[in-house]
Motif scaffolding. Structure first.
Motif, PDB file in Angstrom:
ATOM      1  N   ALA A  38      89.587  66.278  47.540  1.00 23.97           N
ATOM      2  CA  ALA A  38      90.295  65.334  48.564  1.00 23.97           C
ATOM      3  C   ALA A  38      91.665  65.544  48.821  1.00 23.97           C
ATOM      4  CB  ALA A  38      89.976  64.150  48.164  1.00 23.97           C
ATOM      5  N   GLY A  39      92.223  66.376  48.146  1.00 24.57           N
ATOM      6  CA  GLY A  39      93.786  66.715  48.112  1.00 24.57           C
ATOM      7  C   GLY A  39      94.522  65.940  47.987  1.00 24.57           C
ATOM      8  N   VAL A  40      94.186  65.217  46.905  1.00 27.65           N
ATOM      9  CA  VAL A  40      95.140  63.943  46.270  1.00 27.65           C
ATOM     10  C   VAL A  40      95.293  63.874  44.819  1.00 27.65           C
ATOM     11  CG1 VAL A  40      94.378  62.338  48.049  1.00 27.65           C
ATOM     12  CG2 VAL A  40      93.232  62.158  46.075  1.00 27.65           C
ATOM     13  N   SER A  41      95.888  63.197  44.319  1.00 25.00           N
ATOM     14  CA  SER A  41      96.263  63.544  42.608  1.00 25.00           C
ATOM     15  C   SER A  41      95.131  62.495  42.024  1.00 25.00           C
ATOM     16  CB  SER A  41      97.596  62.888  42.394  1.00 25.00           C
ATOM     17  OG  SER A  41      97.849  61.491  42.445  1.00 25.00           O
ATOM     18  N   ILE A  42      94.740  62.480  40.898  1.00 21.42           N
ATOM     19  CA  ILE A  42      94.086  61.855  40.090  1.00 21.42           C
ATOM     20  C   ILE A  42      94.507  60.342  40.065  1.00 21.42           C
ATOM     21  CG2 ILE A  42      94.832  62.375  37.632  1.00 21.42           C
ATOM     22  CD1 ILE A  42      91.213  61.967  38.772  1.00 21.42           C
ATOM     23  N   GLY A  43      96.041  60.042  40.072  1.00 21.31           N
ATOM     24  CA  GLY A  43      96.599  59.045  39.848  1.00 21.31           C
ATOM     25  C   GLY A  43      96.218  58.279  41.251  1.00 21.31           C
ATOM     26  N   THR A  44      96.385  59.076  42.345  1.00 20.82           N
ATOM     27  CA  THR A  44      95.822  58.183  43.732  1.00 20.82           C
ATOM     28  C   THR A  44      94.323  57.891  43.500  1.00 20.82           C
ATOM     29  OG1 THR A  44      97.387  59.510  44.944  1.00 20.82           O
ATOM     30  CG2 THR A  44      95.716  58.665  46.234  1.00 20.82           C
ATOM     31  N   LEU A  45      93.500  58.741  43.066  1.00 20.90           N
ATOM     32  CA  LEU A  45      92.249  58.248  42.922  1.00 20.90           C
ATOM     33  C   LEU A  45      91.769  57.222  42.173  1.00 20.90           C
ATOM     34  CD1 LEU A  45      89.055  60.547  42.350  1.00 20.90           C
ATOM     35  CD2 LEU A  45      89.598  58.522  40.792  1.00 20.90           C
ATOM     36  N   TYR A  46      92.402  56.869  40.935  1.00 18.22           N
ATOM     37  CA  TYR A  46      92.322  55.637  40.190  1.00 18.22           C
ATOM     38  C   TYR A  46      92.982  54.642  41.002  1.00 18.22           C
ATOM     39  CZ  TYR A  46      90.129  58.436  36.501  1.00 18.22           C
ATOM     40  OH  TYR A  46      89.174  58.981  35.620  1.00 18.22           O
ATOM     41  N   ASN A  47      93.917  54.645  41.484  1.00 16.73           N
ATOM     42  CA  ASN A  47      94.767  53.612  42.276  1.00 16.73           C
ATOM     43  C   ASN A  47      93.600  52.856  43.345  1.00 16.73           C
ATOM     44  OD1 ASN A  47      96.933  51.869  42.955  1.00 16.73           O
ATOM     45  ND2 ASN A  47      97.379  53.174  44.781  1.00 16.73           N
ATOM     46  N   HIS A  48      92.931  53.818  43.895  1.00 13.99           N
ATOM     47  CA  HIS A  48      92.095  53.203  45.071  1.00 13.99           C
ATOM     48  C   HIS A  48      90.687  52.812  44.317  1.00 13.99           C
ATOM     49  CE1 HIS A  48      94.337  53.823  48.430  1.00 13.99           C
ATOM     50  NE2 HIS A  48      94.945  55.016  48.148  1.00 13.99           N
ATOM     51  N   PHE A  49      90.239  53.669  43.272  1.00 13.22           N
ATOM     52  CA  PHE A  49      89.094  53.721  42.861  1.00 13.22           C
ATOM     53  C   PHE A  49      89.181  53.595  40.995  1.00 13.22           C
ATOM     54  CE2 PHE A  49      88.131  55.064  46.896  1.00 13.22           C
ATOM     55  CZ  PHE A  49      87.284  54.416  47.511  1.00 13.22           C
ATOM     56  N   PRO A  50      89.463  52.565  40.669  1.00 10.05           N
ATOM     57  CA  PRO A  50      89.937  52.662  39.059  1.00 10.05           C
ATOM     58  C   PRO A  50      88.619  53.042  38.093  1.00 10.05           C
ATOM     59  CG  PRO A  50      89.930  50.304  39.937  1.00 10.05           C
ATOM     60  CD  PRO A  50      89.432  51.114  40.992  1.00 10.05           C
ATOM     61  N   THR A  51      87.458  52.804  38.808  1.00  6.86           N
ATOM     62  CA  THR A  51      86.199  53.247  37.936  1.00  6.86           C
ATOM     63  C   THR A  51      85.387  53.996  38.802  1.00  6.86           C
ATOM     64  OG1 THR A  51      84.935  51.249  38.476  1.00  6.86           O
ATOM     65  CG2 THR A  51      86.523  51.215  36.338  1.00  6.86           C
ATOM     66  N   ARG A  52      84.533  54.766  38.150  1.00  8.34           N
ATOM     67  CA  ARG A  52      83.430  55.487  38.757  1.00  8.34           C
ATOM     68  C   ARG A  52      82.571  54.769  39.827  1.00  8.34           C
ATOM     69  NH1 ARG A  52      81.137  60.551  38.214  1.00  8.34           N
ATOM     70  NH2 ARG A  52      82.664  61.002  36.468  1.00  8.34           N
ATOM     71  N   GLU A  53      82.294  53.487  39.010  1.00 11.60           N
ATOM     72  CA  GLU A  53      81.293  52.353  39.766  1.00 11.60           C
ATOM     73  C   GLU A  53      82.196  51.917  40.919  1.00 11.60           C
ATOM     74  OE1 GLU A  53      81.987  52.420  36.199  1.00 11.60           O
ATOM     75  OE2 GLU A  53      79.989  53.257  35.869  1.00 11.60           O
ATOM     76  N   ALA A  54      83.408  51.780  40.830  1.00  8.69           N
ATOM     77  CA  ALA A  54      84.174  51.551  42.216  1.00  8.69           C
ATOM     78  C   ALA A  54      83.571  52.134  43.277  1.00  8.69           C
ATOM     79  CB  ALA A  54      85.613  51.303  42.000  1.00  8.69           C
ATOM     80  N   PHE A  55      83.506  53.479  43.162  1.00  9.40           N
ATOM     81  CA  PHE A  55      83.289  54.440  44.093  1.00  9.40           C
ATOM     82  C   PHE A  55      81.590  53.983  44.712  1.00  9.40           C
ATOM     83  CE2 PHE A  55      86.201  58.005  42.854  1.00  9.40           C
ATOM     84  CZ  PHE A  55      86.542  58.300  44.324  1.00  9.40           C
ATOM     85  N   PHE A  56      80.781  53.744  43.645  1.00 13.91           N
ATOM     86  CA  PHE A  56      79.287  53.287  44.271  1.00 13.91           C
ATOM     87  C   PHE A  56      79.362  52.093  44.791  1.00 13.91           C
ATOM     88  CE2 PHE A  56      77.969  55.022  39.414  1.00 13.91           C
ATOM     89  CZ  PHE A  56      78.676  56.269  39.600  1.00 13.91           C
ATOM     90  N   ASP A  57      80.274  51.281  44.359  1.00 14.21           N
ATOM     91  CA  ASP A  57      80.423  49.871  45.280  1.00 14.21           C
ATOM     92  C   ASP A  57      80.705  50.177  46.688  1.00 14.21           C
ATOM     93  OD1 ASP A  57      79.858  48.473  42.922  1.00 14.21           O
ATOM     94  OD2 ASP A  57      81.938  47.834  42.445  1.00 14.21           O
ATOM     95  N   ALA A  58      81.480  51.024  46.797  1.00  9.57           N
ATOM     96  CA  ALA A  58      81.786  51.558  48.172  1.00  9.57           C
ATOM     97  C   ALA A  58      81.126  52.468  48.973  1.00  9.57           C
ATOM     98  CB  ALA A  58      83.362  51.986  48.194  1.00  9.57           C
ATOM     99  N   ILE A  59      80.419  53.207  48.409  1.00  9.97           N
ATOM    100  CA  ILE A  59      79.557  54.100  48.778  1.00  9.97           C
ATOM    101  C   ILE A  59      77.956  53.533  49.160  1.00  9.97           C
ATOM    102  CG2 ILE A  59      78.470  56.515  48.723  1.00  9.97           C
ATOM    103  CD1 ILE A  59      81.056  57.268  47.213  1.00  9.97           C
ATOM    104  N   PHE A  60      77.338  53.263  48.262  1.00  9.28           N
ATOM    105  CA  PHE A  60      76.044  52.753  48.193  1.00  9.28           C
ATOM    106  C   PHE A  60      75.463  51.825  49.119  1.00  9.28           C
ATOM    107  CE2 PHE A  60      75.923  55.677  44.498  1.00  9.28           C
ATOM    108  CZ  PHE A  60      75.267  56.494  45.019  1.00  9.28           C
TER     109      PHE A  60
END
Length: 159
Positions: A43-65
């Protein structure tokens, strides 16, 4: 973003969108166990940026599924609305298999390989109710053999 929270800055919103697009693509291609570090890098961002928006893998699931799961509902509703019960049943299977072929992450979610949001579990239960109605409709019309339930049950009990 939580209700009542401050709107994201434009750059933060772009980063979040890039993460969602990349995660959706990678989860779809490779399944839900794609390393989060790879999502951030692609995505071209830092891992810190990822965790800032999506603190867990499950947070991605909540946003995507939730959006992906509505596709399952549309497939089932189209099958139930089809005037011919057999064509509805066959169309449901074709649509389901096409969706599974294009999205390995959805397969992982439906198989519950990872903890999934309650919405995924609810969609699975909804889907099973749809499947029961689709099958019953085709059987009642004499277009599907009655032994299907036995075949499904035997398949479910295989190791």
């Amino acid at each position: 973003m939580a209700t009542g929270a401050r709107p994201l800055r434009a750059d933060a919103a772009r980063n979040r969108d890039k993460l969602l697009v990349t995660a959706t693509q990678l989860f779809g291609e490779r399944g839900l166990d794609v390393p989060l570090e790879e999502i951030a890098r692609r995505a071209g961002v830092s891992i810190g940026t990822l965790y800032n928006h999506f603190p867990t893998r499950e947070a991605f699931f909540d946003a995507i599924f939730p959006e992906r799961l509505t596709a399952l509902d549309r497939i089932a509703e189209a099958a139930l609305a089809h005037p011919d019960p057999w064509d509805g049943f066959a169309g449901f299977l074709e649509g389901l298999f096409a969706l599974q072929a294009e999205d390995q992450g959805l397969n992982d979610a439906l198989a519950r390989r990872f903890p999934v949001p309650a919405e995924v579990t609810d969609a699975c239960h909804r889907g099973l109710r749809h499947v029961d109605r689709i099958i019953a409709r085709a059987k009642d019309a004499g277009r599907l053999r009655g032994q299907l339930d036995e075949v499904i049950q035997r398949s479910a009990n295989r190791p």
